[in-house]
Design an enzyme around this catalytic site. Sequence first.
Site, PDB file in Angstrom:
ATOM      1  CD  GLN A  52      19.603 -10.160  12.810  1.00 18.28           C
ATOM      2  OE1 GLN A  52      19.884  -9.389  13.711  1.00 18.28           O
ATOM      3  NE2 GLN A  52      19.939 -11.437  12.823  1.00 18.28           N
ATOM      4  CB  CYS A  61      17.606 -11.257  19.603  1.00 16.37           C
ATOM      5  SG  CYS A  61      18.133 -10.093  20.869  1.00 16.37           S
ATOM      6  N   GLY A  68      29.110 -19.381  15.747  1.00 17.13           N
ATOM      7  CA  GLY A  68      29.363 -19.572  17.180  1.00 17.13           C
ATOM      8  C   GLY A  68      30.726 -20.162  17.449  1.00 17.13           C
ATOM      9  N   GLY A 107      31.453 -13.750  14.653  1.00 14.78           N
ATOM     10  CA  GLY A 107      31.016 -12.597  15.439  1.00 14.78           C
ATOM     11  C   GLY A 107      32.135 -12.008  16.262  1.00 14.78           C
TER      12      GLY A 107
HETATM   13  C1  LIG Z   1      27.618  -7.587  21.373  1.00 20.38           C
HETATM   14  C2  LIG Z   1      26.813  -8.568  20.574  1.00 20.38           C
HETATM   15  C3  LIG Z   1      25.725  -8.127  19.850  1.00 20.38           C
HETATM   16  C4  LIG Z   1      24.962  -9.041  19.087  1.00 20.38           C
HETATM   17  N1  LIG Z   1      23.928  -8.582  18.339  1.00 20.38           N
HETATM   18  C5  LIG Z   1      23.267  -9.431  17.509  1.00 20.38           C
HETATM   19  C6  LIG Z   1      22.285  -8.961  16.586  1.00 20.38           C
HETATM   20  O1  LIG Z   1      22.014  -7.757  16.480  1.00 20.38           O
HETATM   21  N2  LIG Z   1      21.671  -9.883  15.807  1.00 20.38           N
HETATM   22  C7  LIG Z   1      21.957 -11.229  15.878  1.00 20.38           C
HETATM   23  O2  LIG Z   1      21.372 -12.030  15.140  1.00 20.38           O
HETATM   24  N3  LIG Z   1      22.887 -11.688  16.717  1.00 20.38           N
HETATM   25  C8  LIG Z   1      23.560 -10.818  17.509  1.00 20.38           C
HETATM   26  N4  LIG Z   1      24.560 -11.295  18.309  1.00 20.38           N
HETATM   27  C9  LIG Z   1      24.921 -12.721  18.229  1.00 20.38           C
HETATM   28  C10 LIG Z   1      26.019 -12.943  17.189  1.00 20.38           C
HETATM   29  O3  LIG Z   1      25.571 -12.628  15.893  1.00 20.38           O
HETATM   30  C11 LIG Z   1      26.490 -14.401  17.212  1.00 20.38           C
HETATM   31  O4  LIG Z   1      25.375 -15.218  16.959  1.00 20.38           O
HETATM   32  C12 LIG Z   1      27.094 -14.804  18.560  1.00 20.38           C
HETATM   33  O5  LIG Z   1      27.956 -13.807  19.055  1.00 20.38           O
HETATM   34  C13 LIG Z   1      27.865 -16.116  18.423  1.00 20.38           C
HETATM   35  O6  LIG Z   1      28.893 -15.998  17.447  1.00 20.38           O
HETATM   36  P1  LIG Z   1      30.433 -15.742  17.870  1.00 20.38           P
HETATM   37  O7  LIG Z   1      30.808 -16.820  18.850  1.00 20.38           O
HETATM   38  O8  LIG Z   1      31.216 -15.798  16.599  1.00 20.38           O
HETATM   39  O9  LIG Z   1      30.488 -14.393  18.527  1.00 20.38           O
HETATM   40  C14 LIG Z   1      25.304 -10.417  19.091  1.00 20.38           C
HETATM   41  C15 LIG Z   1      26.401 -10.845  19.827  1.00 20.38           C
HETATM   42  C16 LIG Z   1      27.155  -9.946  20.557  1.00 20.38           C
HETATM   43  C17 LIG Z   1      28.349 -10.448  21.318  1.00 20.38           C
END
Ligand SMILES: Cc1cc2nc3c(=O)[nH]c(=O)nc-3n(C[C@H](O)[C@H](O)[C@H](O)COP(=O)(O)O)c2cc1C
Length: 314
Positions: free
Chosen positions: A70, A99, A200, A223
Amino acid sequence: MKLGSLDVDSPYLLAPMAGYTDKPFRSICKTFGAGLTVSELISVNAVYYGNKKTMKLIEKSDIEKPFSIQLFGGNPDTFLYAAQKIEHICDCININAGCPANKVVKAHSGSYLLKEKNRLFEIVDKLKKHIKKPVSIKLRKGFDENSINTMDFYKELEKRGIDFIVIHPRLRSQFFKGHLDYEHIAIAKDALNIDVIVNGGLNSYKKIEEVKQLTRCNFFMIGQSAIDKPYIFEDLINKKDSIRSVDFLKELIKKHFTLMIEYYGEYLAVRNFRKFFHHYTKGIKFSKQLNTQINSAKTEKEVIEIIESINNTQ
Ligand SMILES: Cc1cc2nc3c(=O)[nH]c(=O)nc-3n(C[C@H](O)[C@H](O)[C@H](O)COP(=O)(O)O)c2cc1C
């Protein structure tokens, strides 16, 4: 099964997460059946300057197939330069348009691209013209209440050749909390022919079944729940939500730490492992005590002793 033109073994994909989705953690998720692994967000400027730390972040393990990198950035030319430089390492390039971090938004990248759509289209066009590997995008539902993504916007991305799209149905202004608008994804899924991936709040098989019904999507990106329980991928494939034994967790913790030692060496592995240990031991008796110990551990031997002591504390 096919995700765009990629062959994937499972529809459950690991989300990119800065500070977490390094090579050891991605490998752990892959062994549990993650269909796709994605690097954390990688700065196109850092790739441009050949930053050593950044280049290490995009190292992949042999089992990561397919693997996506990415990229984030705001300058279309630098974006293309970086994509061309790293294309040979991965099977797919993912554009970060989600982001929410201030630093990233101020640099006119990440979720800011949802406000400056022409700049995003320029990036997409350059990549689609010059990159042979599939190009996907991960984005949010919009930047703020005044700029919610329209279906015409999604169709434009499709028209310009984006191979598949990951939607996190929150606005940039929500950061990581608040309502997840799965209905928005359902509408996008109806409007598009390319694969739409839901991301999400997917923390169990039960939840995914609900979201699948609502959105009719076939792919799911996980995530934070993967950090708590990387075996969620196996559970999802087995269509159940499992509770794992302490012995299982202990073996998993050991395996993960060993991979981190191999990748980082002792000094960094011991320090970077602490956050994972906190997640693994969330439900374990005396976790507070174990976490205090792990926070002050300085050597591989000390960490192994703490892991070995887990059974005795139950
Ligand atoms: C600690 C952390 C770091 C993240 N870093 C990125 C990243 O580098 N790139 C990205 O597209 N999303 C990033 N995200 C967002 C996640 O990819 C995801 O979209 C978000 O956590 C929602 O999904 P989830 O509810 O399954 O965690 C990050 C989220 C967290 C919690």
